[in-house]
Design a protein around this motif. Sequence first.
Motif, short mmCIF file in Angstrom:
data_model
loop_
_atom_site.label_atom_id
_atom_site.label_comp_id
_atom_site.label_asym_id
_atom_site.label_seq_id
_atom_site.Cartn_x
_atom_site.Cartn_y
_atom_site.Cartn_z
N LEU A 79 -6.54 -18.80 21.74
CA LEU A 79 -7.15 -19.65 22.77
C LEU A 79 -6.19 -19.85 23.94
O LEU A 79 -6.61 -19.89 25.10
CB LEU A 79 -7.55 -21.00 22.16
CG LEU A 79 -8.80 -20.96 21.26
CD1 LEU A 79 -9.01 -22.30 20.57
CD2 LEU A 79 -10.05 -20.57 22.06
N GLU A 80 -4.88 -19.89 23.65
CA GLU A 80 -3.91 -20.04 24.74
C GLU A 80 -3.86 -18.77 25.61
O GLU A 80 -3.76 -18.85 26.83
CB GLU A 80 -2.52 -20.35 24.17
CG GLU A 80 -1.52 -20.78 25.22
CD GLU A 80 -0.23 -21.33 24.61
OE1 GLU A 80 -0.25 -21.76 23.43
OE2 GLU A 80 0.80 -21.31 25.32
N THR A 81 -4.01 -17.60 24.99
CA THR A 81 -4.03 -16.37 25.80
C THR A 81 -5.33 -16.30 26.61
O THR A 81 -5.32 -15.88 27.77
CB THR A 81 -3.92 -15.10 24.93
OG1 THR A 81 -4.99 -15.06 24.00
CG2 THR A 81 -2.60 -15.02 24.22
N MET A 82 -6.44 -16.76 26.05
CA MET A 82 -7.69 -16.79 26.82
C MET A 82 -7.52 -17.70 28.05
O MET A 82 -7.94 -17.35 29.16
CB MET A 82 -8.84 -17.31 25.94
CG MET A 82 -9.23 -16.42 24.79
SD MET A 82 -9.73 -14.77 25.30
CE MET A 82 -8.53 -13.77 24.40
N GLU A 83 -6.88 -18.85 27.83
CA GLU A 83 -6.64 -19.79 28.92
C GLU A 83 -5.80 -19.13 30.02
O GLU A 83 -6.07 -19.27 31.21
CB GLU A 83 -5.90 -21.02 28.37
CG GLU A 83 -5.49 -22.05 29.42
CD GLU A 83 -6.66 -22.61 30.21
OE1 GLU A 83 -7.70 -22.86 29.59
OE2 GLU A 83 -6.54 -22.78 31.43
N SER A 84 -4.81 -18.34 29.59
CA SER A 84 -3.93 -17.68 30.59
C SER A 84 -4.72 -16.68 31.42
O SER A 84 -4.51 -16.53 32.62
CB SER A 84 -2.75 -17.01 29.89
OG SER A 84 -3.15 -15.79 29.26
N PHE A 85 -5.65 -15.97 30.80
CA PHE A 85 -6.47 -14.99 31.52
C PHE A 85 -7.39 -15.70 32.53
O PHE A 85 -7.54 -15.26 33.68
CB PHE A 85 -7.30 -14.16 30.56
CG PHE A 85 -6.52 -13.29 29.60
CD1 PHE A 85 -7.01 -13.02 28.33
CD2 PHE A 85 -5.29 -12.74 29.98
CE1 PHE A 85 -6.29 -12.21 27.45
CE2 PHE A 85 -4.56 -11.94 29.09
CZ PHE A 85 -5.06 -11.68 27.84
N LEU A 86 -7.97 -16.82 32.10
CA LEU A 86 -8.85 -17.58 33.01
C LEU A 86 -8.03 -18.15 34.16
O LEU A 86 -8.40 -18.04 35.33
CB LEU A 86 -9.55 -18.71 32.26
CG LEU A 86 -10.59 -18.31 31.20
CD1 LEU A 86 -11.02 -19.55 30.40
CD2 LEU A 86 -11.79 -17.64 31.83
#
Length: 319
Positions: A293-300
Amino acid sequence: MHNSYKHPTARQWHSDHSLRDTNLVYPIFVTNTPDEKTLIASMPVNFRYGYERVVEELKPLVNREGNRLRSLMIFGVLERELKDPEGNCMTSSPVIKTLQNLKKEFKDKLLLCVDICLCGYTDHGHCGVLNSDGTINLEQSNQQLAQMALLYARHGADVVAPSDMMDGRVHAIKSLLAQYSFKVPVLSYSAKFKSCLYGPFRDAADSAPSFGDRAAYQLPIYGRDLAIRAALRDVQEGADFVMVKPGLPYLDIIREIKNIVRVPLAVYQVSGEYMMLHQAAASGAVDLKSAVLETMESFLRAGCTIIITYFTPQLLDWM
Ligand code: PB1
């Protein structure tokens, strides 16, 4: 600053995005054995599915309540004995029957993106057609890539996604689709780097080059300006969406491209990134759900609205 993010609601005011199921694109591998389901040893919980089995396997994800599967990136895995130097065997690709079966079952509930590349169809494993001296024949490569895009558009593809990195392929694809009046958008793998993180995929798709490497056409990992020029060029040639790949090691590139193009930006969290997170979680170093979820947040946060990730099924539960 503490006061501005002390309360949970005020804390959310600092976010200008949130992860939605429509952001997620699930890469899948399909074969010509109709009912196949083979675990991909190099990528846990990922399988190669036959062009009939894939429909059954995706039903629970597409038909679930709440967050559901919205989009696929489809990769064909062709029998080695069918491959040839120019990739003419694309007409035997399992992607064709997969598209037909998925469209018949799910209609427009599922956005079908298809990878356009020759590496899975050439007997040498490179992403283009080669000259006799082993160099890329750009004109023939772009002709073949455009023919592949047309072939898949004819059988139901909603988006064609060239991952080959040949100069001029977006123009070649857009021109041929227009010539046959197919209004299928192009998601170009514009800034695709010659990364060490593609190994598990190459095992899954049987698409490693039989000699040499992809340095002649994938971007050098230090090529910041090349990446930006590639994205601008692809938009100029008519790309409807552009992509940066891999993801986490290239967040700087994502943000720079996001700031200068006016088309939606995709990121591909590649197989090596996927495995690193799995291995870190298996070692106890991180909690898998929190780390993903933290990597998804970084992409967004870096500016992506399209995230191609093998974690899609788990994310539909975690979100
Ligand atoms: O998950 C991944 O590693 C993706 C690999 C990627 C698929 N588009 C390419 C990388 C490579 O093998 O060079 C395949 C190239 N068409």
